[in-house]
Motif scaffolding. Structure first.
Motif, mmCIF file in Angstrom:
data_model
loop_
_atom_site.group_PDB
_atom_site.id
_atom_site.type_symbol
_atom_site.label_atom_id
_atom_site.label_comp_id
_atom_site.label_asym_id
_atom_site.label_seq_id
_atom_site.Cartn_x
_atom_site.Cartn_y
_atom_site.Cartn_z
ATOM 1 N N GLN A 1 -0.762 -3.054 8.113
ATOM 2 C CA GLN A 1 -0.942 -3.060 6.549
ATOM 3 C C GLN A 1 -1.497 -1.730 6.160
ATOM 4 O OE1 GLN A 1 -2.946 -6.558 5.110
ATOM 5 N NE2 GLN A 1 -2.083 -6.376 3.232
ATOM 6 N N GLN A 2 -2.623 -1.445 7.094
ATOM 7 C CA GLN A 2 -3.425 -0.222 6.538
ATOM 8 C C GLN A 2 -2.631 0.928 6.735
ATOM 9 O OE1 GLN A 2 -6.593 -0.292 9.210
ATOM 10 N NE2 GLN A 2 -7.832 -2.154 8.232
ATOM 11 N N LEU A 3 -1.826 1.096 7.436
ATOM 12 C CA LEU A 3 -0.916 2.343 7.578
ATOM 13 C C LEU A 3 0.399 2.164 6.384
ATOM 14 C CD1 LEU A 3 -0.625 2.408 11.313
ATOM 15 C CD2 LEU A 3 -1.945 4.113 10.170
ATOM 16 N N GLY A 4 0.429 1.270 5.762
ATOM 17 C CA GLY A 4 1.478 1.035 4.918
ATOM 18 C C GLY A 4 2.790 0.557 5.392
ATOM 19 N N ARG A 5 2.770 0.214 6.831
ATOM 20 C CA ARG A 5 4.077 -0.425 7.427
ATOM 21 C C ARG A 5 4.392 -1.775 7.261
ATOM 22 N NH1 ARG A 5 3.123 2.725 13.100
ATOM 23 N NH2 ARG A 5 4.604 1.143 13.788
ATOM 24 N N ASN A 6 4.575 -2.139 6.018
ATOM 25 C CA ASN A 6 4.367 -3.126 5.323
ATOM 26 C C ASN A 6 5.281 -4.559 6.151
ATOM 27 O OD1 ASN A 6 2.223 -2.678 3.713
ATOM 28 N ND2 ASN A 6 3.623 -2.764 1.985
ATOM 29 N N GLU A 7 6.345 -4.096 6.339
ATOM 30 C CA GLU A 7 7.594 -5.050 7.051
ATOM 31 C C GLU A 7 7.213 -5.251 8.361
ATOM 32 O OE1 GLU A 7 11.387 -3.234 6.973
ATOM 33 O OE2 GLU A 7 11.449 -3.400 4.608
ATOM 34 N N GLU A 8 6.647 -4.418 9.196
ATOM 35 C CA GLU A 8 6.174 -4.649 10.702
ATOM 36 C C GLU A 8 4.537 -5.407 10.224
ATOM 37 O OE1 GLU A 8 6.654 -0.792 13.103
ATOM 38 O OE2 GLU A 8 6.247 -0.383 11.320
ATOM 39 N N ALA A 9 4.271 -5.440 9.295
ATOM 40 C CA ALA A 9 2.816 -6.288 9.183
ATOM 41 C C ALA A 9 3.226 -7.510 8.735
ATOM 42 C CB ALA A 9 1.978 -5.519 8.146
ATOM 43 N N ASN B 1 -11.268 6.073 11.111
ATOM 44 C CA ASN B 1 -9.907 6.393 10.774
ATOM 45 C C ASN B 1 -9.140 6.718 11.925
ATOM 46 O OD1 ASN B 1 -10.619 6.409 7.910
ATOM 47 N ND2 ASN B 1 -11.890 8.266 8.119
ATOM 48 N N LYS B 2 -9.087 5.970 13.083
ATOM 49 C CA LYS B 2 -8.297 6.536 14.071
ATOM 50 C C LYS B 2 -7.134 4.999 14.354
ATOM 51 C CE LYS B 2 -11.616 9.098 16.305
ATOM 52 N NZ LYS B 2 -12.429 9.529 17.636
ATOM 53 N N THR B 3 -6.830 4.463 13.357
ATOM 54 C CA THR B 3 -5.639 3.456 13.087
ATOM 55 C C THR B 3 -4.607 3.558 14.102
ATOM 56 O OG1 THR B 3 -6.569 2.985 10.944
ATOM 57 C CG2 THR B 3 -4.424 1.690 11.719
ATOM 58 N N LYS C 1 -0.068 -10.895 -0.369
ATOM 59 C CA LYS C 1 -0.182 -9.598 -0.780
ATOM 60 C C LYS C 1 0.972 -8.776 -0.300
ATOM 61 C CE LYS C 1 -4.502 -10.106 -2.467
ATOM 62 N NZ LYS C 1 -4.609 -10.382 -3.782
ATOM 63 N N LEU C 2 1.462 -8.955 0.894
ATOM 64 C CA LEU C 2 2.689 -8.164 1.579
ATOM 65 C C LEU C 2 3.745 -8.755 0.876
ATOM 66 C CD1 LEU C 2 1.228 -8.191 5.001
ATOM 67 C CD2 LEU C 2 1.643 -6.136 3.804
ATOM 68 N N TRP C 3 4.007 -9.939 0.709
ATOM 69 C CA TRP C 3 5.223 -10.321 0.296
ATOM 70 C C TRP C 3 5.443 -10.055 -1.506
ATOM 71 C CZ3 TRP C 3 8.668 -11.484 3.424
ATOM 72 C CH2 TRP C 3 8.231 -12.452 4.306
ATOM 73 N N ALA C 4 4.323 -9.806 -2.019
ATOM 74 C CA ALA C 4 4.313 -9.332 -3.470
ATOM 75 C C ALA C 4 4.834 -7.809 -3.241
ATOM 76 C CB ALA C 4 3.028 -9.487 -4.199
#
Length: 363
Positions: A294-302, A258-260, A329-332
């Motif tokens: 993606q795990q951090l919820g920073r979808n646009e950067e992902a 949990n040290k992403t 998944k991210l586009w959706a």
């Protein structure tokens, strides 16, 4: 030669004709050479391969005399006498067209002239390498072969070619396949790689062992193993590329702890330092970065990271297929259903046998 023959026949002097023929044949033979391409973007070595052992390939060149290359430096060998379908198979495998590549390799073996044992070994190795990639990507193996049967076949082949250049590279692939299939003997293969005379294979051996420990939930032990890999000196391009794989492993361990957020700077440094001549490593780096975002919820950067894989490194089929899966998944999630549908279509069309396609269609 069919274009040259009429010219020779038009000459009346027999001695001149004979001499001219020798000159022509000599010129044609100049281009008929084996070719070794080393990893890291160096110019290919042209000459005649004289000997291959598990630690050195000897090639006789016109310019530099006898040159010795170690198996860990090999990116590709192209033989002067190889069947045309062997080259086609390598190209198809690189693009992820596994069933067509398998057919090409089979045809190459059937077309191979007798008396060329080194080329035969190379084609057989590529066949096993291909089937291992198919098994690890979730594709159905040819002739309904099971993964267990493939592991046995691969191990038997390597036991029969312990003094061939394919031995240690093959051991790396076999170890990864055995690890993915949950076979405890995978560790034996990785430990043997750690004992090779090459730093990059030692690093990769510890890195593979670290991934095995991480998959078993032994997080602290895995981290210590990745640190062992990173403690091995890096003295060349191959070592640096192997080190990048160890850093990716360490980053995965930090994520498991949990040290992403702590893992992200390591990936950013890899992006700055990894050479463009290593597309497979670059693809894995951007894929890892995208998954971290993606795990951090920073979808646009992902999305930006994963698009690097899609646009710049589509030839790295395993990473490309996984990147497409995460992009759907991210586009959706970003409210882009049209782009999600396009990416779904691309994944289904380009990688119908991938485990990521199966995972997507399962949901």
């Amino acid at each position: 030669m069919k274009h040259i023959t009429p010219v020779i026949r038009s000459l009346n002097a027999p001695r001149f004709t004979w001499a001219f023929s020798l000159i022509v044949l000599s010129c044609l033979n100049v281009s008929a050479q084996d070719r070794i391409t080393r990893s890291g973007g160096d110019k290919p070595i042209l000459g005649k391969i004289k000997e291959m052992t598990n630690e050195v390939i000897t090639i006789e060149t016109k310019r530099d005399g006898v040159v010795k290359v170690t198996p860990n430096q090999i990116e590709e060998i192209k033989w002067d006498d190889e069947p045309a379908r062997f080259s086609a198979g390598r190209s198809l495998e690189e693009k992820g067209y596994f069933p067509r590549a398998f057919e090409a390799y089979e045809e190459a073996l059937a077309d191979l002239d007798a008396g060329l044992p080194m080329i035969k070994t190379d084609i057989e190795y590529h066949l096993l390498h291909l089937k291992a990639n198919m098994a690890m990507s979730g594709a159905t193996l040819p002739n309904n072969q099971t993964s267990d049967q493939l592991i046995t076949e691969f191990k038997t082949f390597l036991d029969q070619h312990k003094n061939s250049y394919v031995y240690y590279p093959g051991l790396m692939i076999l170890g990864k396949l055995a690890h993915q299939q949950g076979k405890p003997e995978a560790l034996d293969y990785f430990v043997e790689l750690q004992k090779t005379p090459w730093n990059d294979y030692q690093i990769l051996g510890f890195t593979a062992q670290g991934h095995q420990q991480l998959a078993a939930g032994e997080i602290d032990t895995a981290l210590a193993t990745f640190e062992k890999a990173l403690a091995i000196p890096s003295v060349g391009k191959a070592d640096e590329l192997a080190r990048a794989e160890a850093i990716l492993g360490k980053a995965a361990t930090l994520v498991a702890q949990n040290k992403t957020v702590e893992a992200l700077p390591m990936i950013e440094q890899l992006i700055e330092n990894s050479p463009d001549s290593a597309p497979g490593t670059q693809a894995r780096i951007y894929l890892t970065q995208g998954k971290l975002f993606q795990q951090l919820g920073r979808n646009e950067e992902a999305v930006v990271s994963l698009l690097h894989v899609d646009i710049l490194y589509p030839q790295s089929a395993p990473e490309h297929a996984e990147a497409l899966y995460h992009l759907t998944k991210l586009w959706a999630a970003l409210g882009q259903p049209d782009r999600a549908a396009t990416t779904i279509g691309q994944l289904n069309n380009d990688y119908p046998d991938s485990r990521w396609t199966a995972e997507l269609n399962k949901n």
